[in-house]
Design an enzyme around this catalytic site. Structure first.
Site, PDB file in Angstrom:
ATOM      1  N   SER A 137      -2.984  15.747  39.606  1.00 35.03           N
ATOM      2  CA  SER A 137      -2.344  14.593  38.967  1.00 35.03           C
ATOM      3  C   SER A 137      -1.699  13.752  40.050  1.00 35.03           C
ATOM      4  O   SER A 137      -1.339  14.265  41.126  1.00 35.03           O
ATOM      5  CB  SER A 137      -1.273  15.070  37.979  1.00 35.03           C
ATOM      6  OG  SER A 137      -0.446  14.003  37.545  1.00 35.03           O
ATOM      7  N   TYR A 169       5.416  20.598  35.134  1.00 36.94           N
ATOM      8  CA  TYR A 169       4.104  19.949  35.227  1.00 36.94           C
ATOM      9  C   TYR A 169       3.862  19.448  36.646  1.00 36.94           C
ATOM     10  O   TYR A 169       2.807  19.702  37.237  1.00 36.94           O
ATOM     11  CB  TYR A 169       4.030  18.794  34.235  1.00 36.94           C
ATOM     12  CG  TYR A 169       2.695  18.081  34.238  1.00 36.94           C
ATOM     13  CD1 TYR A 169       1.637  18.565  33.474  1.00 36.94           C
ATOM     14  CD2 TYR A 169       2.490  16.943  35.006  1.00 36.94           C
ATOM     15  CE1 TYR A 169       0.406  17.916  33.472  1.00 36.94           C
ATOM     16  CE2 TYR A 169       1.263  16.289  35.009  1.00 36.94           C
ATOM     17  CZ  TYR A 169       0.232  16.782  34.247  1.00 36.94           C
ATOM     18  OH  TYR A 169      -0.994  16.145  34.253  1.00 36.94           O
TER      19      TYR A 169
END
Length: 254
Positions: free
Chosen positions: A139, A152
């Site tokens: 990400s 995350y």
């Protein structure tokens, strides 16, 4: 990675980036197997998209991964691409353990242990193929933190370094490691995310990814233009400004 002629397994692909990518790759002449936990979604995908195979798999469960790998390889012995797509994102408050510990454990199990277990289940087979690829999914938040989603961010940073490391280890094999680095994309990763103005439209993202795979088959990272702001903040020397802009834009997680 060649854009066509592959047999590709994408766990965690019953919606969002995974499903959109699966359909795009299928349209480019690949055999695609979509994996997911929900049987109803898999049944619907198979009905709506003839030619797509499906497989029930829970990437938080080691036994489920092993069993699914056996079934997929029995049906598709020519499988040569594994896309470790499954992931979850949670907003967390790290001021007190009851507000983050269970969430953090879920995120790490899904986003980090899941890909590790998937690679373990398929690596022996992939090494037998003359041209194989493991696609990891990190990400933009692996490179600049969103304050609302610490676990995350950390899990995706770990995926980035895992990708870098196993790419070096597997350099003496036929297996390549390609890291997909999405920016914020309009999916159901968080509530309200599908309509967020701060996120990239899903179809635009997948179209750009497929174009990059076609144009740069030897790339080790797949970076759409929109994620480069996050990816290269440190290299440009404006990391602090990137972090400030990211967190000012959407304090609730993309």
């Amino acid at each position: 990675m060649d854009i066509s002629g592959n047999t590709i397994f994408i766990p965690g692909a019953t919606s969002g980036i995974g499903l959109a990518l699966a359909l795009a790759l299928r349209s480019r002449g690949n055999t695609v197997i979509v994996g997911g936990r929900r049987g109803d979604l898999l049944t619907r995908i198979a009905a709506e998209h003839p030619g797509i195979d499906t497989e029930r798999i829970d990437t938080t469960d080691a036994a489920s991964i092993e069993a699914a790998a056996e079934r997929v390889l029995a049906r598709h012995p020519r499988l040569n691409v594994l896309v470790t797509m499954a992931g979850v994102m949670r907003v967390e408050d790290w001021h007190k353990p009851e507000a983050f510990l269970a969430s953090a454990e879920e995120v790490v199990t899904t986003n980090l242990l899941g890909p590790i277990r998937l690679i373990a289940a398929f690596i022996a087979h992939l090494r037998t193929r003359p041209d194989a690829t493991i696609v990891t999914v990190s990400s933009g938040l692996a490179f600049a933190p969103l304050k609302a989603t610490p676990s995350y961010n950390a899990s995706k940073a770990a995926i980035h370094m895992l990708s870098e490391s196993i790419r070096l280890q597997l350099a003496d094999t036929s297996v390549r490691v390609v890291e997909l680095v999405p920016p914020a994309v309009r999916t159901a990763l968080l509530p309200g995310h599908e309509s967020s103005d701060a996120a990239m439209p899903l179809d635009e993202y997948v179209s750009e990814v497929v174009g990059l795979l076609e144009k740069e088959p030897d790339a080790t990272e797949v970076l759409v233009e929109r994620v480069k702001f996050l990816r290269y903040g440190e290299a440009r020397g404006d990391y602090d400004q990137v972090v400030a802009a990211l967190n000012a834009a959407d304090p609730h997680g993309k």
